[in-house]
Write an enzyme that holds these catalytic residues in place. Structure first.
Site, PDB file in Angstrom:
ATOM      1  N   LYS A 200       0.860  -1.185   0.000  1.00 31.99           N
ATOM      2  CA  LYS A 200       0.000   0.000   0.000  1.00 31.99           C
ATOM      3  C   LYS A 200       0.894   1.230   0.000  1.00 31.99           C
ATOM      4  O   LYS A 200       1.863   1.288   0.761  1.00 31.99           O
ATOM      5  CB  LYS A 200      -0.902   0.015   1.236  1.00 31.99           C
ATOM      6  N   HIS A 219      -6.232   2.057  14.543  1.00 31.15           N
ATOM      7  CA  HIS A 219      -6.543   0.688  14.146  1.00 31.15           C
ATOM      8  C   HIS A 219      -5.335  -0.200  14.436  1.00 31.15           C
ATOM      9  O   HIS A 219      -4.222   0.285  14.644  1.00 31.15           O
ATOM     10  CB  HIS A 219      -6.858   0.622  12.641  1.00 31.15           C
ATOM     11  N   ASP A 221      -3.445  -3.638  12.525  1.00 30.03           N
ATOM     12  CA  ASP A 221      -3.421  -4.192  11.176  1.00 30.03           C
ATOM     13  C   ASP A 221      -4.026  -5.586  11.132  1.00 30.03           C
ATOM     14  O   ASP A 221      -3.788  -6.410  12.022  1.00 30.03           O
ATOM     15  CB  ASP A 221      -1.986  -4.229  10.640  1.00 30.03           C
ATOM     16  N   HIS A 275      -2.414   1.911  16.213  1.00 33.66           N
ATOM     17  CA  HIS A 275      -1.690   3.056  15.670  1.00 33.66           C
ATOM     18  C   HIS A 275      -2.602   3.896  14.788  1.00 33.66           C
ATOM     19  O   HIS A 275      -3.710   3.484  14.432  1.00 33.66           O
ATOM     20  CB  HIS A 275      -0.449   2.598  14.891  1.00 33.66           C
TER      21      HIS A 275
END
Length: 333
Positions: A200, A219, A221, A275
């Site tokens: 990404k 969020h 991962d 994070h």
């Protein structure tokens, strides 16, 4: 109808002091109000060349922090520099050309150029755009989603991926050994050579009110491990001891996130880091994470070695694609 990208919105703003209301986070998410400004411990920086200490260092950081920075990782600076150059040049292309790679939600894939992937309960938007595409295994790569311009984009990404495969093996070996398992245990539980690697590129345009907006909301991962190349424009924050703290930029380092699947396999012994990404008033900020995950049909749950009557499973066992669907759509796991 194509989504209006944040980069386009940012270029059309007439005021240097306001942003559209849908980008203003609720008060308890605003970085200006919630970033901790006092002294804070630094995220561990681990030397991959220090073979005597690397296993313990990675295991300790993954238990305590869920994140660490990796130096002496062996990827030449020129390879990382080229990855960054071609990614930056993609986002400098005319909007119409970028839109030719637009993600199609109807396809069931998240690959492509887009903005705002997760649902937001307050209807708010994140101040950032992205490009997603698979880089491994070869059977999962769709080169139609890889930019044709700049012309060296494919070569730069393929060269970077070659080095990344070896680094992922070293990280997973260390995490396995740190749990008292054989070095290959976690990689095997995550699909072995069929592990997915999804790149990404995060692009956060300059933002007139960085105190009110977020590039990516808080969020953890979905992945097992995330390997991230940062830029020298800071913005990554983690939640530590209920405080949002800034991550220092370490030139040449890779930032390694422990993701949900490692936390699940270890039944909570390792921590998936919470994070978020902040934005900058003067400069665009770009980062290059690669999400290393099980194949979609792989079933993942706590390893039997870490489950007992005294320590029951803390997580459900399910196919990775089902876990992904629930998390992206804010559904119970």
């Amino acid at each position: 109808m194509a989504q209006v990208k944040v980069q386009a919105i940012a270029s059309m703003l007439h005021s240097k002091d306001t942003i559209p209301p849908e980008f203003v986070r609720v008060e308890d998410e605003q970085p200006g109000a919630t970033t901790y400004r006092g002294p804070a411990p630094a995220v561990p920086v681990i030397d991959l060349a220090d073979t005597d200490r690397v296993v313990d260092a990675i295991a300790d950081a993954s238990r305590e922090w869920g994140i660490f920075q990796l130096v002496n990782h062996g990827i030449p600076a020129a390879v990382i520099g080229e990855l960054q150059r071609v990614g930056r040049e993609f986002f400098e292309l005319p909007q119409e050309e970028k839109e030719s790679y637009a993600a199609d939600p109807r396809s069931g894939s998240i690959e492509g150029y887009g903005t705002q992937i997760q649902k937001d309960p307050n209807g708010k938007k994140a101040w950032g755009d992205y490009l997603f595409h698979n880089v491994w295994p070869p059977s999962r790569i769709n080169h139609g989603m890889w930019p044709r311009q700049p012309s060296s984009y494919r070569e730069a990404n393929e060269e970077y991926t070659k080095y990344l495969l070896g680094i992922l093996d070293k990280i997973l070996d260390s995490l396995s050994l740190g749990l008292g398992l054989e070095g290959s245990a976690l990689k095997k539980a995550l699909g072995g050579e069929e592990m997915d690697m999804l790149l990404k590129i995060n692009y956060y345009p300059p933002c007139p009110r960085p105190d009110l907006a977020l590039g990516v909301v808080a969020h953890s991962d979905l992945s097992a491990v995330t390997i991230l190349v940062p830029s020298d424009v800071p913005g990554l924050q983690i939640s530590k001891d209920d405080r949002w703290i800034d991550i220092d930029y370490v030139p040449g380092a890779l930032i390694i996130h422990i993701g949900d699947q490692i936390e699940i396999l270890s039944n909570g012994k390792y921590k998936s880091v919470l994070h978020r990404a902040t934005v900058n008033k003067e400069k665009a900020r770009i980062s290059w994470p690669v999400f290393c995950s099980p194949p979609p049909e792989m079933t993942v749950g706590p390893l039997p070695q870490f489950v007992s009557d005294q320590n029951p499973a803390k997580y459900k066992t399910k196919k990775y694609k089902d876990y992904q669907y629930c998390k992206l759509n804010k559904l119970p796991q």
